[in-house]
Each structure stands twice: as structure tokens, then as C-alpha cells.
Motif scaffolding. Structure first.
Motif, PDB file in Angstrom:
ATOM      1  N   PHE A   1     -16.630 -10.000  72.406  1.00  0.00           N
ATOM      2  CA  PHE A   1     -16.546 -10.780  71.172  1.00  0.00           C
ATOM      3  C   PHE A   1     -15.158 -11.415  71.146  1.00  0.00           C
ATOM      4  CE2 PHE A   1     -15.666 -11.102  66.650  1.00  0.00           C
ATOM      5  CZ  PHE A   1     -16.884 -11.297  66.027  1.00  0.00           C
ATOM      6  N   VAL A   2     -15.070 -12.747  71.255  1.00  0.00           N
ATOM      7  CA  VAL A   2     -13.791 -13.454  71.355  1.00  0.00           C
ATOM      8  C   VAL A   2     -13.620 -14.379  70.155  1.00  0.00           C
ATOM      9  CG1 VAL A   2     -12.354 -14.959  72.789  1.00  0.00           C
ATOM     10  CG2 VAL A   2     -14.057 -13.463  73.877  1.00  0.00           C
ATOM     11  N   VAL A   3     -12.571 -14.209  69.389  1.00  0.00           N
ATOM     12  CA  VAL A   3     -12.300 -15.075  68.236  1.00  0.00           C
ATOM     13  C   VAL A   3     -11.650 -16.366  68.743  1.00  0.00           C
ATOM     14  CG1 VAL A   3     -11.088 -15.317  66.039  1.00  0.00           C
ATOM     15  CG2 VAL A   3     -12.044 -13.094  66.703  1.00  0.00           C
ATOM     16  N   LEU A   4     -12.338 -17.488  68.508  1.00  0.00           N
ATOM     17  CA  LEU A   4     -11.829 -18.792  68.925  1.00  0.00           C
ATOM     18  C   LEU A   4     -11.156 -19.535  67.782  1.00  0.00           C
ATOM     19  CD1 LEU A   4     -14.820 -20.041  71.100  1.00  0.00           C
ATOM     20  CD2 LEU A   4     -12.719 -18.902  71.856  1.00  0.00           C
ATOM     21  N   ASP A   5     -11.596 -19.262  66.543  1.00  0.00           N
ATOM     22  CA  ASP A   5     -11.046 -19.939  65.372  1.00  0.00           C
ATOM     23  C   ASP A   5     -11.250 -19.034  64.166  1.00  0.00           C
ATOM     24  OD1 ASP A   5      -9.908 -22.202  64.004  1.00  0.00           O
ATOM     25  OD2 ASP A   5     -11.910 -22.731  63.297  1.00  0.00           O
ATOM     26  N   GLY A   6     -10.226 -18.887  63.339  1.00  0.00           N
ATOM     27  CA  GLY A   6     -10.328 -18.051  62.152  1.00  0.00           C
ATOM     28  C   GLY A   6      -9.824 -16.638  62.412  1.00  0.00           C
ATOM     29  N   ARG A   7     -10.170 -15.763  61.494  1.00  0.00           N
ATOM     30  CA  ARG A   7      -9.781 -14.355  61.577  1.00  0.00           C
ATOM     31  C   ARG A   7     -11.002 -13.512  61.241  1.00  0.00           C
ATOM     32  NH1 ARG A   7      -5.347 -13.839  57.362  1.00  0.00           N
ATOM     33  NH2 ARG A   7      -5.010 -11.819  58.282  1.00  0.00           N
ATOM     34  N   VAL A   8     -11.136 -12.388  61.928  1.00  0.00           N
ATOM     35  CA  VAL A   8     -12.297 -11.514  61.732  1.00  0.00           C
ATOM     36  C   VAL A   8     -11.818 -10.070  61.630  1.00  0.00           C
ATOM     37  CG1 VAL A   8     -14.447 -10.669  62.736  1.00  0.00           C
ATOM     38  CG2 VAL A   8     -13.801 -13.071  63.041  1.00  0.00           C
ATOM     39  N   GLN A   9     -12.228  -9.410  60.561  1.00  0.00           N
ATOM     40  CA  GLN A   9     -11.971  -7.977  60.453  1.00  0.00           C
ATOM     41  C   GLN A   9     -13.151  -7.274  61.117  1.00  0.00           C
ATOM     42  OE1 GLN A   9     -12.614  -5.516  56.808  1.00  0.00           O
ATOM     43  NE2 GLN A   9     -10.378  -5.476  56.841  1.00  0.00           N
ATOM     44  N   MET A  10     -12.874  -6.595  62.221  1.00  0.00           N
ATOM     45  CA  MET A  10     -13.933  -5.881  62.942  1.00  0.00           C
ATOM     46  C   MET A  10     -13.892  -4.425  62.504  1.00  0.00           C
ATOM     47  SD  MET A  10     -16.460  -6.084  65.046  1.00  0.00           S
ATOM     48  CE  MET A  10     -16.271  -7.549  66.057  1.00  0.00           C
ATOM     49  N   ARG A  11     -15.010  -3.963  62.021  1.00  0.00           N
ATOM     50  CA  ARG A  11     -15.148  -2.556  61.638  1.00  0.00           C
ATOM     51  C   ARG A  11     -16.034  -1.884  62.675  1.00  0.00           C
ATOM     52  NH1 ARG A  11     -16.310  -3.708  55.214  1.00  0.00           N
ATOM     53  NH2 ARG A  11     -14.423  -4.965  54.909  1.00  0.00           N
ATOM     54  N   TYR A  12     -15.688  -0.662  63.025  1.00  0.00           N
ATOM     55  CA  TYR A  12     -16.453   0.062  64.033  1.00  0.00           C
ATOM     56  C   TYR A  12     -16.337   1.550  63.751  1.00  0.00           C
ATOM     57  CZ  TYR A  12     -11.760   0.419  66.000  1.00  0.00           C
ATOM     58  OH  TYR A  12     -10.420   0.642  66.160  1.00  0.00           O
ATOM     59  N   ARG A  13     -17.252   2.317  64.314  1.00  0.00           N
ATOM     60  CA  ARG A  13     -17.253   3.761  64.107  1.00  0.00           C
ATOM     61  C   ARG A  13     -17.012   4.460  65.432  1.00  0.00           C
ATOM     62  NH1 ARG A  13     -22.061   2.969  60.200  1.00  0.00           N
ATOM     63  NH2 ARG A  13     -20.962   2.835  58.205  1.00  0.00           N
ATOM     64  N   GLU A  14     -16.075   5.385  65.407  1.00  0.00           N
ATOM     65  CA  GLU A  14     -15.800   6.254  66.553  1.00  0.00           C
ATOM     66  C   GLU A  14     -15.900   7.689  66.065  1.00  0.00           C
ATOM     67  OE1 GLU A  14     -12.877   4.085  69.650  1.00  0.00           O
ATOM     68  OE2 GLU A  14     -11.894   4.915  67.885  1.00  0.00           O
ATOM     69  N   GLY A  15     -16.789   8.444  66.668  1.00  0.00           N
ATOM     70  CA  GLY A  15     -16.985   9.829  66.252  1.00  0.00           C
ATOM     71  C   GLY A  15     -17.392   9.941  64.798  1.00  0.00           C
ATOM     72  N   GLY A  16     -18.145   8.938  64.298  1.00  0.00           N
ATOM     73  CA  GLY A  16     -18.603   8.943  62.913  1.00  0.00           C
ATOM     74  C   GLY A  16     -17.561   8.505  61.909  1.00  0.00           C
ATOM     75  N   ILE A  17     -16.364   8.177  62.364  1.00  0.00           N
ATOM     76  CA  ILE A  17     -15.279   7.764  61.466  1.00  0.00           C
ATOM     77  C   ILE A  17     -15.109   6.255  61.553  1.00  0.00           C
ATOM     78  CG2 ILE A  17     -12.816   7.960  60.957  1.00  0.00           C
ATOM     79  CD1 ILE A  17     -12.994  10.792  62.217  1.00  0.00           C
ATOM     80  N   GLU A  18     -15.152   5.597  60.373  1.00  0.00           N
ATOM     81  CA  GLU A  18     -15.005   4.148  60.348  1.00  0.00           C
ATOM     82  C   GLU A  18     -13.549   3.746  60.589  1.00  0.00           C
ATOM     83  OE1 GLU A  18     -15.670   0.420  57.312  1.00  0.00           O
ATOM     84  OE2 GLU A  18     -17.071   2.096  57.184  1.00  0.00           O
ATOM     85  N   GLN A  19     -13.397   2.802  61.502  1.00  0.00           N
ATOM     86  CA  GLN A  19     -12.090   2.224  61.834  1.00  0.00           C
ATOM     87  C   GLN A  19     -12.179   0.724  61.571  1.00  0.00           C
ATOM     88  OE1 GLN A  19      -9.625   4.219  63.318  1.00  0.00           O
ATOM     89  NE2 GLN A  19     -10.943   6.007  63.435  1.00  0.00           N
TER      90      GLN A  19
END
Length: 103
Positions: free
Chosen positions: A48-66
Motif C-alpha cells: 500500500f503506497v501513498v502517492l498523494d494525501g495522508r492516510v492513518q493506517m490502523r492494524y492489529r498485532e496480537g489483538g492490539i490495535e495500532q
């Protein structure tokens, strides 16, 4: 041969896409969005490559949201099984490389 001016690409709806290439089942698509996607796990790996703008990426590792803020030029790699969701901060254009038919 194609030349794509990503800054001029828009879509009729959030996460609308322009198909760029399909290389043996791996797709490269340019997305435009101004709305969050949905929590999901891809069928394979995703780049996933941001070409324009800003994106807050949320993801889960070990059930914990980052979360992390992706700026222009930043790349997010989701390995198999990585649950994630993209939240653009305003309009964004994103290049996504993934297995064809993935969520």
C-alpha cells in the motif's frame, strides 16, 4: 505502455480504482478515496503506497490495535493475516499491489 498521472485521478466513489496491471494474478491498482475502508484481512500479501494525501493506517498485532500515519511516499506492507483499515485524512491517492480478487 501507459503513463498515468496519479495526481489527476479521481473516482466516482470512495476507493474507486484504476486498474494498471495484472501480472500473473498480482494486480496493481490506483485508488482514490476520501473515506475510510473497512477492517479486513487480505487473501495474500498487500503493498500500500501513498502517492498523494495522508492516510492513518490502523492494524492489529496480537489483538492490539495500532496505528501509524502514512505520508506521501510511505509504504505499508500487510503480510498474510494482517488485519488493517485505512483512514484517509482528506482525499488520498494510493497505489495497491495485491493478489487479484483480494478484499
Amino acid at each position: 505502455m501507459k503513463i498515468i498521472r496519479s495526481k489527476s485521478f479521481t473516482a466516482e466513489r470512495a476507493w474507486g480504482a484504476l486498474d494498471i496491471a495484472n501480472m500473473n494474478g498480482i494486480t496493481t491498482r490506483l485508488h482514490w478515496t476520501d473515506q475510510p475502508y473497512k477492517w479486513h484481512v487480505n487473501d495474500g500479501q498487500e503493498v500500500f503506497v501513498v502517492l498523494d494525501g495522508r492516510v492513518q493506517m490502523r492494524y492489529r498485532e496480537g489483538g492490539i490495535e495500532q496505528q501509524t500515519l502514512l505520508e506521501v511516499g510511505d509504504i505499508f506492507y500487510a503480510s498474510i493475516g494482517t488485519e488493517h483499515v485505512a483512514h484517509p485524512l482528506g482525499a488520498a491517492r494510493v497505489l495497491v499491489i495485491e493478489t487479484e480478487g483480494s478484499v
